[in-house]
Design an enzyme around this catalytic site. Structure first.
Site, short mmCIF file in Angstrom:
data_model
loop_
_atom_site.label_atom_id
_atom_site.label_comp_id
_atom_site.label_asym_id
_atom_site.label_seq_id
_atom_site.Cartn_x
_atom_site.Cartn_y
_atom_site.Cartn_z
N ARG A 111 4.07 14.44 5.33
CA ARG A 111 3.89 13.80 6.63
C ARG A 111 2.93 12.62 6.65
NH1 ARG A 111 3.00 17.04 11.75
NH2 ARG A 111 0.91 17.32 10.89
N ASP A 112 2.30 12.28 5.54
CA ASP A 112 1.35 11.16 5.56
C ASP A 112 1.46 10.34 4.28
OD1 ASP A 112 -0.58 9.62 6.77
OD2 ASP A 112 -2.26 10.78 5.98
N LEU A 113 2.68 10.10 3.84
CA LEU A 113 2.89 9.32 2.63
C LEU A 113 2.71 7.83 2.93
CD1 LEU A 113 6.00 11.19 1.21
CD2 LEU A 113 3.74 11.09 0.15
N ASN A 117 -2.57 6.99 -0.05
CA ASN A 117 -2.58 8.38 -0.51
C ASN A 117 -1.85 8.58 -1.83
OD1 ASN A 117 -4.01 9.15 1.76
ND2 ASN A 117 -2.18 9.69 2.93
#
Length: 270
Positions: A111-113, A117
């Protein structure tokens, strides 16, 4: 994150400080989630959590991770950096997909690619996915929360239109955005490039989003004029950036795409 040296092993590590802001010293839920996920899963494509320590100087925790040279954002935004060759893009993209396929096989959505990151060893051309703070274990679909995932440039259309339920497909869209950015070496992509969805590009979209007609209609841009990719590359990125969530290619299938045929087998083991 910042770099440091482990005084016991003398190895380089990455440190992430998390300060507790409330008076009860409660550990943030996303931090508990990330630590739990990293203890549960082990993959060479996921940044390893080495230790969790408390600080004597301030109220909080310090997460200790293995160290790689850069995050992908620093690499892409370096004005002195050279453009990534297509071969290197393939190697990095393949490793991102290996990490995503691994997470999805364990019913976890990242959900936070985004490039911030993704951590890279420039010499060995190794890439690992980090920051699982917004990761979720799937038990079906789940609802969006107010301060939800990824910066909007990497956010799938179903999140931008506040769809109440979503699944693994949101990660695939984010990977497609990162793929596009690696080919250009700067942050240029956003969902508006793909145009406003309609019944042709997203079957059933008007039922899911009855107020879609209130948005300004935009036509999709031709990615072939924007990205320096050949036929296989365009085919793969269009399968990732499909407006219809269920129409997006799965990570496990993307790994078998002809775009990666030139990668040596030794580097394609999952």
């Amino acid at each position: 994150m910042c770099r440091a040296v482990d005084t016991v092993t003398k190895e380089s590590v990455l440190l992430r400080e998390v300060r507790f802001l409330d008076e009860q010293n409660a550990v943030p839920a996303n931090l508990v989630r990330e630590i739990s996920l990293l203890k549960e899963i082990k993959s060479r494509y996921i940044l390893r959590l080495l230790n969790v320590v408390t600080s004597d100087r301030w109220n909080g925790l310090c997460l200790v991770y293995e160290s790689l040279n850069y995050n992908l954002r620093a690499l892409l935004s370096n004005p002195r950096g050279r453009a990534l060759s297509l071969d290197i893009i393939k190697i990095y993209l393949h490793q991102i997909l290996c990490a995503v396929a691994f997470l999805h096989s364990h019913k976890i959505v990242h959900r936070d690619l985004k490039p911030e990151n993704l951590f890279v060893d420039l010499h060995k051309h190794i890439l690992k996915v980090g920051d699982l703070g917004l990761g979720r274990a799937l038990g079906g679909s789940f609802e969006i929360t107010p301060n939800d995932p990824t910066g909007s440039r990497y956010m799938a259309p179903e999140l931008l239109f506040n769809t109440k339920e979503y699944s693994c497909e949101v990660d695939i869209w984010s990977v497609g955005c990162i793929f596009a950015e690696m080919t250009k070496m700067y942050l240029f992509f956003n969902a508006s490039i793909m145009g406003l969805p309609n019944e042709e590009t997203w079957p059933g979209v008007n039922e899911v989003h009855p107020f879609l007609h209130c948005y300004t209609k935009t036509e999709p841009q031709d990615l072939r004029s924007l990205l320096p990719l050949g036929p296989d590359g365009f085919d793969l990125i269009l399968r990732m950036l499909c407006m219809y969530p269920k129409g997006r290619i799965r990570a496990i299938d993307a790994l078998e795409h002809p775009f990666f045929d030139s990668i040596p087998l030794s580097q394609r083991q999952q």
